[in-house]
Design a protein around this motif. Structure first.
Motif, PDB file in Angstrom:
ATOM      1  N   SER A 177      14.820   1.978  -1.360  1.00 31.50           N
ATOM      2  CA  SER A 177      15.946   2.879  -1.098  1.00 31.50           C
ATOM      3  C   SER A 177      16.418   3.571  -2.367  1.00 31.50           C
ATOM      4  N   SER A 178      16.059   3.031  -3.534  1.00 31.71           N
ATOM      5  CA  SER A 178      16.428   3.663  -4.810  1.00 31.71           C
ATOM      6  C   SER A 178      15.342   4.627  -5.286  1.00 31.71           C
ATOM      7  N   GLN A 179      14.348   4.856  -4.431  1.00 30.61           N
ATOM      8  CA  GLN A 179      13.249   5.790  -4.702  1.00 30.61           C
ATOM      9  C   GLN A 179      12.461   5.413  -5.960  1.00 30.61           C
ATOM     10  N   SER A 180      12.270   4.112  -6.163  1.00 31.96           N
ATOM     11  CA  SER A 180      11.461   3.649  -7.281  1.00 31.96           C
ATOM     12  C   SER A 180       9.991   3.977  -7.041  1.00 31.96           C
ATOM     13  N   LYS A 181       9.243   4.093  -8.139  1.00 30.87           N
ATOM     14  CA  LYS A 181       7.795   4.276  -8.044  1.00 30.87           C
ATOM     15  C   LYS A 181       7.130   2.911  -8.150  1.00 30.87           C
ATOM     16  N   PHE A 182       6.186   2.655  -7.252  1.00 22.98           N
ATOM     17  CA  PHE A 182       5.501   1.367  -7.245  1.00 22.98           C
ATOM     18  C   PHE A 182       4.125   1.528  -6.606  1.00 22.98           C
ATOM     19  N   LYS A 183       3.354   0.480  -6.681  1.00 25.11           N
ATOM     20  CA  LYS A 183       2.066   0.428  -5.991  1.00 25.11           C
ATOM     21  C   LYS A 183       2.041  -0.817  -5.113  1.00 25.11           C
ATOM     22  N   LEU A 184       1.467  -0.676  -3.928  1.00 23.28           N
ATOM     23  CA  LEU A 184       1.195  -1.815  -3.064  1.00 23.28           C
ATOM     24  C   LEU A 184      -0.273  -2.190  -3.271  1.00 23.28           C
ATOM     25  N   LEU A 185      -0.529  -3.409  -3.691  1.00 24.05           N
ATOM     26  CA  LEU A 185      -1.881  -3.853  -4.021  1.00 24.05           C
ATOM     27  C   LEU A 185      -2.358  -4.928  -3.038  1.00 24.05           C
ATOM     28  N   TYR A 186      -3.671  -4.919  -2.761  1.00 25.28           N
ATOM     29  CA  TYR A 186      -4.276  -5.963  -1.933  1.00 25.28           C
ATOM     30  C   TYR A 186      -5.435  -6.570  -2.714  1.00 25.28           C
ATOM     31  N   PHE A 187      -5.437  -7.901  -2.814  1.00 24.02           N
ATOM     32  CA  PHE A 187      -6.455  -8.619  -3.584  1.00 24.02           C
ATOM     33  C   PHE A 187      -7.332  -9.458  -2.655  1.00 24.02           C
ATOM     34  N   GLU A 188      -8.608  -9.534  -2.985  1.00 21.78           N
ATOM     35  CA  GLU A 188      -9.539 -10.389  -2.266  1.00 21.78           C
ATOM     36  C   GLU A 188      -9.860 -11.615  -3.109  1.00 21.78           C
ATOM     37  N   GLN A 189     -10.146 -12.711  -2.440  1.00 24.84           N
ATOM     38  CA  GLN A 189     -10.459 -13.967  -3.139  1.00 24.84           C
ATOM     39  C   GLN A 189     -11.753 -13.823  -3.924  1.00 24.84           C
ATOM     40  N   ASP A 190     -11.689 -14.158  -5.211  1.00 25.79           N
ATOM     41  CA  ASP A 190     -12.866 -14.077  -6.068  1.00 25.79           C
ATOM     42  C   ASP A 190     -13.638 -15.394  -5.994  1.00 25.79           C
ATOM     43  N   ALA A 191     -14.925 -15.327  -6.318  1.00 29.00           N
ATOM     44  CA  ALA A 191     -15.758 -16.536  -6.253  1.00 29.00           C
ATOM     45  C   ALA A 191     -15.290 -17.608  -7.231  1.00 29.00           C
ATOM     46  N   ASN A 192     -14.640 -17.189  -8.295  1.00 24.09           N
ATOM     47  CA  ASN A 192     -14.167 -18.131  -9.320  1.00 24.09           C
ATOM     48  C   ASN A 192     -12.771 -18.673  -9.033  1.00 24.09           C
ATOM     49  N   GLY A 193     -12.239 -18.326  -7.867  1.00 24.07           N
ATOM     50  CA  GLY A 193     -10.921 -18.817  -7.497  1.00 24.07           C
ATOM     51  C   GLY A 193      -9.783 -17.880  -7.826  1.00 24.07           C
ATOM     52  N   GLY A 194     -10.100 -16.768  -8.483  1.00 27.73           N
ATOM     53  CA  GLY A 194      -9.078 -15.772  -8.800  1.00 27.73           C
ATOM     54  C   GLY A 194      -8.999 -14.709  -7.726  1.00 27.73           C
ATOM     55  N   TYR A 195      -8.314 -13.615  -8.042  1.00 25.48           N
ATOM     56  CA  TYR A 195      -8.110 -12.534  -7.080  1.00 25.48           C
ATOM     57  C   TYR A 195      -8.565 -11.215  -7.706  1.00 25.48           C
ATOM     58  N   GLY A 196      -9.428 -10.488  -7.000  1.00 23.43           N
ATOM     59  CA  GLY A 196      -9.904  -9.188  -7.462  1.00 23.43           C
ATOM     60  C   GLY A 196      -9.244  -8.067  -6.684  1.00 23.43           C
ATOM     61  N   LEU A 197      -8.796  -7.040  -7.377  1.00 27.11           N
ATOM     62  CA  LEU A 197      -8.117  -5.922  -6.713  1.00 27.11           C
ATOM     63  C   LEU A 197      -9.083  -5.183  -5.800  1.00 27.11           C
ATOM     64  N   ALA A 198      -8.713  -5.046  -4.533  1.00 30.07           N
ATOM     65  CA  ALA A 198      -9.567  -4.386  -3.548  1.00 30.07           C
ATOM     66  C   ALA A 198      -8.981  -3.061  -3.069  1.00 30.07           C
ATOM     67  N   LEU A 199      -7.674  -3.009  -2.868  1.00 30.74           N
ATOM     68  CA  LEU A 199      -7.008  -1.795  -2.367  1.00 30.74           C
ATOM     69  C   LEU A 199      -5.709  -1.562  -3.129  1.00 30.74           C
ATOM     70  N   GLN A 200      -5.333  -0.289  -3.237  1.00 28.69           N
ATOM     71  CA  GLN A 200      -4.015   0.022  -3.787  1.00 28.69           C
ATOM     72  C   GLN A 200      -3.484   1.290  -3.139  1.00 28.69           C
ATOM     73  N   GLU A 201      -2.197   1.309  -2.900  1.00 27.92           N
ATOM     74  CA  GLU A 201      -1.520   2.464  -2.322  1.00 27.92           C
ATOM     75  C   GLU A 201      -0.351   2.837  -3.233  1.00 27.92           C
ATOM     76  N   ASP A 202      -0.316   4.076  -3.668  1.00 24.13           N
ATOM     77  CA  ASP A 202       0.804   4.554  -4.476  1.00 24.13           C
ATOM     78  C   ASP A 202       1.966   4.948  -3.571  1.00 24.13           C
ATOM     79  N   SER A 203       3.169   4.676  -4.024  1.00 25.29           N
ATOM     80  CA  SER A 203       4.352   5.025  -3.239  1.00 25.29           C
ATOM     81  C   SER A 203       4.485   6.541  -3.132  1.00 25.29           C
ATOM     82  N   GLU A 204       4.969   6.983  -1.997  1.00 27.64           N
ATOM     83  CA  GLU A 204       5.225   8.397  -1.745  1.00 27.64           C
ATOM     84  C   GLU A 204       6.657   8.547  -1.259  1.00 27.64           C
ATOM     85  N   LYS A 205       7.266   9.668  -1.617  1.00 26.43           N
ATOM     86  CA  LYS A 205       8.628   9.920  -1.165  1.00 26.43           C
ATOM     87  C   LYS A 205       8.598  10.364   0.292  1.00 26.43           C
ATOM     88  N   THR A 206       9.299   9.620   1.158  1.00 28.14           N
ATOM     89  CA  THR A 206       9.392   9.944   2.580  1.00 28.14           C
ATOM     90  C   THR A 206      10.863   9.932   2.963  1.00 28.14           C
TER      91      THR A 206
END
Length: 415
Positions: A177-206
């Motif tokens: 509601s304060s019109q901040s800029k951000f990204k929504l990220l989605y991570f997939e499970q990595d074989a080593n137990g970590g998380y690898g970035l798979a998707l990202q969406e940049d915020s848009e003013k609506t």
């Protein structure tokens, strides 16, 4: 990078993008993105401060991904190589964590003026995710969580979904509601137990908020990338309309399996923290809305195809209009000149000459054809003063005679 503001500019010697990313020509979008993430993290300047070659490799990786991640640019490159690509259409992508204060101010100013600036996720965040050292908070389906995240930092959330919810579809949305800029990220499970970035969406003013969402609804969903062709559109404002729908890009993942999935909200403001609210929803209770989304995006895709055809017609008509408009100006000038010459010829039909065309000498003027310049009007004007004087004397005489006659007449009657 240091303090230099740089995007994916073309390297001095350009290699085949497929070779740079170590992928084949028939690789999927997801395979290309995965390869890019790994290489970008490997050569990121944050991790190679003492290795100048890494910075050049990082630019090369970013430049190659910029081509292969865009369906249109990839098609152009596949058909005709680098020559088919317009350098003005290459998007600007910067890592805010590597900018100096001055360049950060400039980037913030351009963004405030409406210039889309594509930013990357900080290498520190990506590395922590790969190492599995991030804190993941639960986000149950049907709930929301609000918070504030520092710039170039991320808050991680785990969304656990059942088999039934996975079949119905899942939506994860973030709003500010304060019109901040951000990204929504989605991570997939990595074989080593970590998380690898798979998707990202940049915020848009609506409307009065900024928002970003990911929709896993078992059919192809599209995202809008406002930075696509941003530089080209800035040079040609008319192109902004025709290219507006070109930013509609297919999402790489259209469904989720049951289990726990990792999402994150990344602060993308230039200076301050980003306020947000994240929520996870099951699409089962939004069947009508899901059907509307599918229908409206199908309409948008058809409209994009129509606009591509209409742009060709419009450009041809515009070129013809400019040609006709230029001729209009020339024809108008020609008509004005012809009428001016006609008026000049009309003015030549006269016995009166201007002072510049007559010769005055000895108190009189001589006409060029030898005739006297004295006209009846001139005679009248010359004699007018005399007539005025005699008339005035005549009036006085008349008055005197009238007075005398009356007196004489009176005398006679009296005598």
């Amino acid at each position: 990078m240091g303090s230099k503001l740089e995007g994916p500019s073309a390297p001095a010697v350009r290699r085949d993008p497929y070779e740079v990313l170590s992928v084949s020509r028939d690789s999927t979008d997801q395979e290309i993105k995965t390869a890019y993430r790994k290489l970008a993290l490997k050569y990121h300047p944050d991790k190679n401060a003492s290795n100048p070659e890494a910075s050049e490799l990082f630019k090369e990786v970013a430049y190659s991904y910029n081509i292969l991640s865009d369906p249109e640019k990839r098609r152009q490159y596949d058909s005709a190589g680098f020559e088919a690509l317009d350098s003005d259409s290459m998007d600007m992508e910067i890592d805010l964590s590597n900018l100096g204060t001055v360049n950060t101010v400039f980037a913030a100013l351009f963004s405030k003026l409406g210039v889309p600036i594509k930013t990357t996720v900080s290498a520190n965040v990506l590395e922590e995710a790969l190492n599995g050292t991030v804190t993941v908070r639960p986000l149950p389906v049907g709930t929301s969580v609000s918070g504030k995240v520092d710039k170039q930092c991320a808050h991680f959330f785990g969304v656990t979904i059942s088999e039934e919810q996975a079949q119905a579809g899942i939506v994860v949305r973030v709003t500010s509601s304060s019109q901040s800029k951000f990204k929504l990220l989605y991570f997939e499970q990595d074989a080593n137990g970590g998380y690898g970035l798979a998707l990202q969406e940049d915020s848009e003013k609506t409307g009065k908020v900024t928002s970003a969402g990911m929709y896993f609804l078992h059919f192809q969903v599209y995202r809008m990338d406002s930075t696509v062709n941003a530089l080209a559109m800035a040079k040609d404002p008319e192109a902004a309309f025709f290219k507006r729908l070109e930013g509609l890009q297919p999402c790489e993942v259209s469904e989720l399996k049951s289990g726990t999935h990792i999402f994150a909200v990344y602060g993308d403001n230039f200076f301050k923290t980003a306020s947000y609210t994240i929520e996870a929803l099951c699409a089962k209770t939004y069947e009508d809305t899901t059907a509307k989304l599918k229908d409206i995006e199908a309409q948008i895709l058809r409209k994009r195809t129509e606009l591509r055809q209409f742009e060709t017609e419009y450009r041809k008509a515009l070129a013809r209009f400019q040609e006709v408009n230029n001729r209009y100006g020339l024809e108008k000038q020609s008509v004005d000149e012809l009428l001016k010459q006609r008026d000049s010829i009309h003015c030549s039909f006269t016995v009166t000459k201007t002072a510049n065309n007559s010769t005055i000498s000895g108190g009189g003027s001589n006409m060029s054809n030898g005739s006297s310049s004295k006209t009846p009007n001139d005679d009248w004007k010359a004699e007018s003063p005399v007539e005025d004087v005699s008339s005035e004397g005549k009036d006085k005489s008349t008055k005197k005679k009238w007075f005398n006659l009356n007196l004489k007449g009176s005398d006679k009657k009296l005598g």
